[in-house]
Design an enzyme around this catalytic site. Structure first.
Site, short mmCIF file in Angstrom:
data_model
loop_
_atom_site.label_atom_id
_atom_site.label_comp_id
_atom_site.label_asym_id
_atom_site.label_seq_id
_atom_site.Cartn_x
_atom_site.Cartn_y
_atom_site.Cartn_z
N GLU A 12 0.80 -1.22 0.00
CA GLU A 12 0.00 0.00 0.00
C GLU A 12 0.84 1.27 0.00
OE1 GLU A 12 -2.88 -0.46 3.11
OE2 GLU A 12 -3.79 -2.19 2.14
N LYS A 48 -15.66 -1.38 2.88
CA LYS A 48 -14.98 -1.86 1.68
C LYS A 48 -16.05 -2.39 0.74
CE LYS A 48 -10.64 -3.26 3.92
NZ LYS A 48 -9.83 -4.42 4.40
#
Length: 430
Positions: free
Chosen positions: A204, A335
């Site tokens: 990430e 999400k």
């Protein structure tokens, strides 16, 4: 009324080099939109199911089955429907799949269509996506929860905690919060170099040094913050994603930092961290099915810190409702690919907010250049977004979209800042 005229799909690559689904839709008024679906590295047991090919291509991770599901089943079922009736479209997708976990057609196929339809409908209406989904009052820019040091499943190191984040809560605007977080990120690189630690990047975009443990990582980040001239706590606070399910087993409990620990011992550890560091949020501090541990932890420290359910809730309104009834956690990680449709995602957010739970919009470790979650964060007023470090274009794309949204809103824009974390006190208890 915008009518769906064409629905297409293809296999593309995500930021980890794994295949994912991209869907394109066209409306009768000439509007065109596309959406790409992310995927996670650490996934909850209760998430909706991604459909993968399981053959020799891409090590079994190909998504041609999901692509064909869009082309052969979903497209014929929704072509001719109105694109501006999102709930109707999403319900048609659920009915067509017919399974509780979307395993027949695949959540990756279903979500791609759901998001592409929403984007097309927004464009057809002449509205930005955040305005189309959030209405005229959508104006809150989220605090960027920037994952600047990676561990766990996001890095090949011995650090058990998956994400160490900075939250620029004292900034006057999103634009300034992004600058502050980015300056801390570059400062951390300098701190790591001075100590002879790796500045390689995790999935990430955060650095992935092999440090001694949680406290050592937090100390490094604290040093980096102070080196920029920003105030630790008041300007930039800290946050964790522990991803505790990744090191939990029924036999051994929590195998954390070379010790076997109970839920109670993990709770005591978190309480000590709260005394020592300005932590605003801890995500997945316990395993996804450790309901009793979650309830006890929320009772013990839930008035001092945001406790976020990710694997615990998987953006599923039913699991969230159970958590609310039990008193587990006090915030929901959102999400879209965990649940698989935009409608169900919005339902989960509505339930969370109406029950006094905060929400944090989130990317996945396997991302694309799609920026839908940036618009969604503003649309629902989540006040927080987690989309990685200010590095790697699939992460930065979301931050850049938020800059555009803030500019579009002009004087109407409001940055969530420390109001996003009402449980946080700037000074640690001791």
């Amino acid at each position: 009324m915008p009518i769906l005229e064409q629905v297409g799909a293809r296999e593309i690559l995500d930021s980890r080099g794994n295949p994912t689904v991209e869907v394109e839709v066209a409306l009768t008024d000439g509007t065109f939109a596309r959406a790409a679906v992310p995927s996670g590295a650490s996934t909850g047991e209760h998430e909706a199911v991604e459909l993968r090919d399981g053959d020799a291509r891409y090590g079994g991770k190909g998504v041609t089955k999901a692509v064909n599901a869009v082309l052969d089943e979903i497209a014929p079922a929704i072509i001719g429907e109105s694109a501006d009736d999102q709930r109707l479209i999403d319900q048609a997708l659920l009915d067509l799949d017919g399974t509780p976990d979307k395993s027949r057609l695949g959540a990756n196929a279903i979500l791609g269509v759901s998001l592409a339809v929403a984007k097309a409908a927004a464009d057809s209406a002449g509205l930005a996506l955040f305005r189309y989904l959030g209405g005229p009052n959508a104006h809150i820019l989220p605090v960027p929860m920037m994952n600047i040091l990676n561990g766990g499943a996001h890095a090949d190191t011995g650090v058990d905690v998956q994400e160490f984040m900075v939250a620029p809560i004292g900034a006057p605007s999103f634009k300034e919060s992004l600058r502050w977080g980015t300056e801390v990120y570059h400062s951390l690189k300098s701190v790591l170099k001075k100590q002879g630690l790796s500045t390689g990047l995790g999935d990430e975009g955060g650095f992935a040094p092999d440090v001694a443990g949680t406290r050592a990582a937090l100390d490094l980040i604290s040093t980096a913050i102070e080196a920029t001239g920003l105030k630790l706590g008041a300007d930039v606070a800290l946050a964790l994603d522990v991803a505790a399910t990744e090191f939990y087993s029924a036999a051994d409990g929590y195998s954390f930092e070379k010790e076997k620990r109970t839920a109670e011992q993990m709770g005591a550890f978190y309480a000590e961290l709260l005394d020592a560091y300005p932590l605003v949020s801890i995500e997945d501090p316990l395993s996804e099915d450790d309901w009793d541990g979650w309830v006890a932890l929320t009772t013990a420290i839930g008035d001092r810190v945001q406790l976020v359910g990710d694997d615990l809730f998987v953006t599923n309104p039913e699991r969230l409702e159970e958590g609310i009834e039990r008193g587990a956690a006090n915030a929901l990680l959102v999400k879209v690919n965990q649940i698989g449709t935009l409608t169900e995602t919005l339902d989960a957010v509505t339930l969370a907010h109406s029950s006094g739970y905060k929400t944090m919009m989130s990317h996945r470790s396997g991302e694309t250049e799609d920026t839908t979650i940036a618009d969604l964060a503003v649309a629902v007023g989540s006040g927080q977004i987690k989309t990685g470090a200010p590095a790697r274009s699939e992460r930065v794309a979301k931050y850049n979209q938020l800059l555009r949204i803030e500019e579009t809103l002009g004087d109407a824009a409001r940055f969530a800042g420390d109001l996003a974390f009402p449980r946080f006190s700037i000074e640690p208890a001791n």
